[in-house]
Structure formats: structure tokens, C-alpha cells
Design a protein around this motif. Sequence first.
Motif, PDB file in Angstrom:
ATOM      1  N   SER A 196      69.170  62.418  51.713  1.00  0.00           N
ATOM      2  CA  SER A 196      69.371  63.854  51.472  1.00  0.00           C
ATOM      3  C   SER A 196      68.075  64.567  51.073  1.00  0.00           C
ATOM      4  CB  SER A 196      70.435  64.066  50.392  1.00  0.00           C
ATOM      5  OG  SER A 196      70.091  63.394  49.201  1.00  0.00           O
ATOM      6  N   GLN A 197      67.108  63.813  50.554  1.00  0.00           N
ATOM      7  CA  GLN A 197      65.821  64.431  50.223  1.00  0.00           C
ATOM      8  C   GLN A 197      65.168  65.017  51.485  1.00  0.00           C
ATOM      9  OE1 GLN A 197      66.488  61.118  50.122  1.00  0.00           O
ATOM     10  NE2 GLN A 197      65.744  60.163  48.233  1.00  0.00           N
ATOM     11  N   LEU A 198      65.317  64.308  52.607  1.00  0.00           N
ATOM     12  CA  LEU A 198      64.740  64.788  53.869  1.00  0.00           C
ATOM     13  C   LEU A 198      65.520  65.974  54.419  1.00  0.00           C
ATOM     14  CD1 LEU A 198      63.873  61.404  55.638  1.00  0.00           C
ATOM     15  CD2 LEU A 198      62.441  62.828  54.154  1.00  0.00           C
ATOM     16  N   TYR A 199      66.823  66.001  54.187  1.00  0.00           N
ATOM     17  CA  TYR A 199      67.609  67.166  54.586  1.00  0.00           C
ATOM     18  C   TYR A 199      67.106  68.403  53.848  1.00  0.00           C
ATOM     19  CZ  TYR A 199      71.091  63.557  55.948  1.00  0.00           C
ATOM     20  OH  TYR A 199      71.737  62.473  56.478  1.00  0.00           O
ATOM     21  N   GLU A 200      66.847  68.228  52.549  1.00  0.00           N
ATOM     22  CA  GLU A 200      66.369  69.355  51.755  1.00  0.00           C
ATOM     23  C   GLU A 200      64.957  69.773  52.154  1.00  0.00           C
ATOM     24  OE1 GLU A 200      67.929  69.731  47.539  1.00  0.00           O
ATOM     25  OE2 GLU A 200      67.918  67.559  47.774  1.00  0.00           O
ATOM     26  N   TYR A 236      67.821  79.831  49.794  1.00  0.00           N
ATOM     27  CA  TYR A 236      67.756  78.549  49.078  1.00  0.00           C
ATOM     28  C   TYR A 236      69.127  78.172  48.542  1.00  0.00           C
ATOM     29  CZ  TYR A 236      66.820  74.915  45.714  1.00  0.00           C
ATOM     30  OH  TYR A 236      66.862  73.730  45.032  1.00  0.00           O
ATOM     31  N   GLY A 237      69.824  79.133  47.940  1.00  0.00           N
ATOM     32  CA  GLY A 237      71.124  78.842  47.365  1.00  0.00           C
ATOM     33  C   GLY A 237      72.102  78.291  48.389  1.00  0.00           C
ATOM     34  N   VAL A 238      72.117  78.892  49.567  1.00  0.00           N
ATOM     35  CA  VAL A 238      73.027  78.439  50.618  1.00  0.00           C
ATOM     36  C   VAL A 238      72.635  77.044  51.107  1.00  0.00           C
ATOM     37  CG1 VAL A 238      73.771  78.853  53.001  1.00  0.00           C
ATOM     38  CG2 VAL A 238      73.685  80.751  51.370  1.00  0.00           C
ATOM     39  N   PHE A 239      71.351  76.837  51.379  1.00  0.00           N
ATOM     40  CA  PHE A 239      70.901  75.531  51.875  1.00  0.00           C
ATOM     41  C   PHE A 239      71.124  74.434  50.840  1.00  0.00           C
ATOM     42  CE2 PHE A 239      67.734  77.792  54.858  1.00  0.00           C
ATOM     43  CZ  PHE A 239      68.671  77.782  55.883  1.00  0.00           C
ATOM     44  N   ARG A 240      70.810  74.727  49.589  1.00  0.00           N
ATOM     45  CA  ARG A 240      70.971  73.712  48.543  1.00  0.00           C
ATOM     46  C   ARG A 240      72.444  73.369  48.355  1.00  0.00           C
ATOM     47  NH1 ARG A 240      68.528  71.856  43.743  1.00  0.00           N
ATOM     48  NH2 ARG A 240      69.973  70.311  42.882  1.00  0.00           N
ATOM     49  N   ALA A 241      73.306  74.394  48.337  1.00  0.00           N
ATOM     50  CA  ALA A 241      74.735  74.139  48.183  1.00  0.00           C
ATOM     51  C   ALA A 241      75.262  73.300  49.342  1.00  0.00           C
ATOM     52  CB  ALA A 241      75.498  75.460  48.089  1.00  0.00           C
ATOM     53  N   PHE A 242      74.747  73.544  50.547  1.00  0.00           N
ATOM     54  CA  PHE A 242      75.169  72.769  51.714  1.00  0.00           C
ATOM     55  C   PHE A 242      74.744  71.315  51.580  1.00  0.00           C
ATOM     56  CE2 PHE A 242      73.900  71.061  55.905  1.00  0.00           C
ATOM     57  CZ  PHE A 242      75.161  70.976  56.495  1.00  0.00           C
ATOM     58  N   VAL A 243      73.493  71.084  51.188  1.00  0.00           N
ATOM     59  CA  VAL A 243      73.001  69.711  51.077  1.00  0.00           C
ATOM     60  C   VAL A 243      73.685  68.972  49.935  1.00  0.00           C
ATOM     61  CG1 VAL A 243      70.954  68.278  50.694  1.00  0.00           C
ATOM     62  CG2 VAL A 243      70.798  70.304  52.128  1.00  0.00           C
ATOM     63  N   GLU A 244      74.165  69.701  48.928  1.00  0.00           N
ATOM     64  CA  GLU A 244      74.879  69.052  47.828  1.00  0.00           C
ATOM     65  C   GLU A 244      76.090  68.267  48.334  1.00  0.00           C
ATOM     66  OE1 GLU A 244      74.640  68.942  44.277  1.00  0.00           O
ATOM     67  OE2 GLU A 244      72.559  69.508  44.635  1.00  0.00           O
ATOM     68  N   VAL A 245      76.608  68.646  49.494  1.00  0.00           N
ATOM     69  CA  VAL A 245      77.729  67.917  50.085  1.00  0.00           C
ATOM     70  C   VAL A 245      77.314  66.486  50.425  1.00  0.00           C
ATOM     71  CG1 VAL A 245      79.323  67.827  52.049  1.00  0.00           C
ATOM     72  CG2 VAL A 245      78.749  70.033  50.999  1.00  0.00           C
ATOM     73  N   PHE A 246      76.025  66.293  50.714  1.00  0.00           N
ATOM     74  CA  PHE A 246      75.522  64.982  51.121  1.00  0.00           C
ATOM     75  C   PHE A 246      74.797  64.246  50.001  1.00  0.00           C
ATOM     76  CE2 PHE A 246      75.520  67.858  54.774  1.00  0.00           C
ATOM     77  CZ  PHE A 246      76.359  67.176  55.638  1.00  0.00           C
ATOM     78  N   ARG A 247      74.469  64.941  48.901  1.00  0.00           N
ATOM     79  CA  ARG A 247      73.772  64.304  47.789  1.00  0.00           C
ATOM     80  C   ARG A 247      74.736  63.542  46.899  1.00  0.00           C
ATOM     81  NH1 ARG A 247      69.120  67.896  44.903  1.00  0.00           N
ATOM     82  NH2 ARG A 247      69.791  66.525  43.218  1.00  0.00           N
ATOM     83  N   GLY A 259      83.594  65.483  42.593  1.00  0.00           N
ATOM     84  CA  GLY A 259      84.027  65.222  43.957  1.00  0.00           C
ATOM     85  C   GLY A 259      84.218  66.491  44.758  1.00  0.00           C
ATOM     86  N   TYR A 260      84.307  67.630  44.048  1.00  0.00           N
ATOM     87  CA  TYR A 260      84.509  68.914  44.717  1.00  0.00           C
ATOM     88  C   TYR A 260      83.333  69.860  44.478  1.00  0.00           C
ATOM     89  CZ  TYR A 260      89.306  67.173  44.844  1.00  0.00           C
ATOM     90  OH  TYR A 260      90.412  66.398  45.039  1.00  0.00           O
ATOM     91  N   VAL A 261      82.906  69.938  43.232  1.00  0.00           N
ATOM     92  CA  VAL A 261      81.834  70.855  42.852  1.00  0.00           C
ATOM     93  C   VAL A 261      80.771  70.077  42.095  1.00  0.00           C
ATOM     94  CG1 VAL A 261      81.242  72.948  41.572  1.00  0.00           C
ATOM     95  CG2 VAL A 261      83.479  72.758  42.674  1.00  0.00           C
ATOM     96  N   THR A 262      79.501  70.334  42.407  1.00  0.00           N
ATOM     97  CA  THR A 262      78.402  69.682  41.708  1.00  0.00           C
ATOM     98  C   THR A 262      77.650  70.696  40.851  1.00  0.00           C
ATOM     99  OG1 THR A 262      76.730  70.085  43.426  1.00  0.00           O
ATOM    100  CG2 THR A 262      78.141  68.127  43.688  1.00  0.00           C
ATOM    101  N   GLY A 264      74.533  71.271  41.024  1.00  0.00           N
ATOM    102  CA  GLY A 264      73.646  72.002  41.924  1.00  0.00           C
ATOM    103  C   GLY A 264      74.337  73.189  42.564  1.00  0.00           C
ATOM    104  N   MET A 265      75.592  73.012  42.978  1.00  0.00           N
ATOM    105  CA  MET A 265      76.343  74.123  43.570  1.00  0.00           C
ATOM    106  C   MET A 265      76.552  75.242  42.563  1.00  0.00           C
ATOM    107  SD  MET A 265      79.303  72.125  45.707  1.00  0.00           S
ATOM    108  CE  MET A 265      78.937  71.077  47.131  1.00  0.00           C
ATOM    109  N   VAL A 266      76.929  74.862  41.351  1.00  0.00           N
ATOM    110  CA  VAL A 266      77.184  75.860  40.304  1.00  0.00           C
ATOM    111  C   VAL A 266      75.924  76.671  40.021  1.00  0.00           C
ATOM    112  CG1 VAL A 266      77.739  76.165  37.859  1.00  0.00           C
ATOM    113  CG2 VAL A 266      79.060  74.561  39.244  1.00  0.00           C
ATOM    114  N   LEU A 267      74.784  75.997  39.936  1.00  0.00           N
ATOM    115  CA  LEU A 267      73.529  76.694  39.637  1.00  0.00           C
ATOM    116  C   LEU A 267      73.076  77.575  40.788  1.00  0.00           C
ATOM    117  CD1 LEU A 267      71.600  73.782  37.879  1.00  0.00           C
ATOM    118  CD2 LEU A 267      72.654  75.778  36.799  1.00  0.00           C
ATOM    119  N   CYS A 268      73.560  77.297  41.991  1.00  0.00           N
ATOM    120  CA  CYS A 268      73.179  78.104  43.152  1.00  0.00           C
ATOM    121  C   CYS A 268      73.984  79.393  43.263  1.00  0.00           C
ATOM    122  CB  CYS A 268      73.345  77.295  44.440  1.00  0.00           C
ATOM    123  SG  CYS A 268      72.043  76.090  44.720  1.00  0.00           S
TER     124      CYS A 268
END
Length: 293
Positions: A196-200, A236-247, A259-262, A264-268
Motif C-alpha cells: 500500500s505504500q506504493l499505492y500511496e 489528498y483526502g480522497v486518495f488517502r481514504a481510498f488507499v486506507e481500504v488496502f492498508r 474493519g469499516y473505518v480507520t 486515516g479515514m477519520v482524519l481525512c
Amino acid sequence: MIGACPASFDLIDPVLFSIPEIAGLGPFPIRWYALAYIAGLFIGLYWVLRLVSQGRLWGLTPKTQTAPYSRAFVDDLVLWIMIGIIGGGRLGYVLFYNTSMIWEEPVRVVTGITDGGMSFHGGLLGVTLAMVFTARAYKAPLLRVSDAVAAATPIGLFFGRLANFINGELWGRPAPDLPWAMRFSADPTCQLRHPSQLYEAALEGVVLFVILTVLIYRFRALSRPGLLTGAFLAGYGVFRAFVEVFREPDRQMPEALQGYVTMGMVLCIPMIAAGAYLVWRARKNTAVGARKA
């Protein structure tokens, strides 16, 4: 970290080389992690200087100087931003993701920075304070300052995420059937995971940089104060929230939400909201100016 998981893909040693012990001090490891931050900072500085040297991008005329053109200003800004990134990023990591370190290993709050452990959202707060401080000192328009910084930030994010990958940290969720899944040496479970680091690095770094650059040169975003800052925050917020699905999800959320919210998503969420507001504000002000003209 290397060798903890014998089946891992250790492509690059996190330590580039070590300076031997001198007079009882050392050795001093030179890590890719630190070099990545330095590279991102200086390449970002080059990009900011290039942008602020092109007055037409900012909607300037020979008689109006509304963007920070002074080299002294940029030099001071970079110094304080560097302090904000390191201080804010480390404190953000501890407060948002590893609060137990404060009472279990308080010394590592400072000394552990060389092993990784930086929070983007904490760094963002640190950079914001640095911009406010420097803008007030030079009486420069804050949104003009933040637009210049926003344009260069994806460069630092790209190198920072590559550093996370080399460090074998912030890996993704298990993905045993994924053709490009990887094992990381620090992972005690030795599972095949999303890199996921490479996705980001791709989304927050390359794609976001391309989007902002197109906005600058095609749509003259820098001539509308706050527009580029808003586009960066929302993007950034959208991309980070998306990648959080894979982190790999963090453990700071209530058990019912895991399992639903991380985290990272909350902070975005506030980033996306603030970004959308700044874009709306910049476009509204431009439309009002056009009607008056």
C-alpha cells in the motif's frame, strides 16, 4: 528489521551505509528514510522557486506583487516547514497512532524518529503553523503561501511513501491471491500483503502532482488564492481514504468501527471538507470579480 520474516521481499536495506564509530561516538547509520525527506524538501524547494518566478501564473502585473517572490522569504519558509514536518509529523504519529509510547517509552518519542513513525496529518498541522508564522513575519498573504506549498507537497509525499516502503512499514492488508503482494520483514505474521505504500506514492505523489500542475498551467489556479490549497487538501483526502481500504487498519478506532473505518479515514474527513470549501470560496470570489469587471 531485516530478517524477522525469512520469506520477505527485502529489496533495499533501510540503511544506505553507516559512518564508523569516531572517538567513542557512533556508528551513525545513514538511512534511506532520512534521505527521502531531504530529497523531497529540496526538490520541492526548487519547484516552489520555479513557480514563484513566473508572475503570470499568479495573475500578477508589473505593478502588483501579491505573491511571495522574495528568495529570503522562501528560504525562511522552507526552514520552518522542515521543523513543522519533523515536529508535527512525529507528535502526530504518537498522538494519533501510538499514544502508549508516551508512558511506556517516552524517550522514543524523540529518538525513535530515525526508525520511522511519522504522521502526515500531524505534519500537516506543523506545516500550517509554519506557514502562518512565516506569512505573518513577512506580511505575506497566507493563501498565496499555502498555494505554493500545496503545489510542491506531492513531491515530498512521493519520496516519503517510497521511504515507508523501503523501511517495510505501513504495509497493506493481507492479499494472498494478489500477483504483486509482498511480505515485509517486520511483519510477525509473514503474510502476503498489499504494498500500500506504493499505492500511496502513486496516488498522493504522482497523480496528485499531475492534477495540481494541470490546474496551475492549464487553469491558472495560482491566480485564484486558495484554489490550489483546496484542490490539494480534497485530493489528498480522497486518495488517502481510498488507499486506507488496502492498508492494514490501525487499532485506534472503537472496536465496533474496526474493519469499516480507520483513523486515516477519520482524519481525512476535515481535510476533504476544508478543501471543498476553499475551492468553492476561490471560484466564488473569481465569479464575483468577473461580474464586477
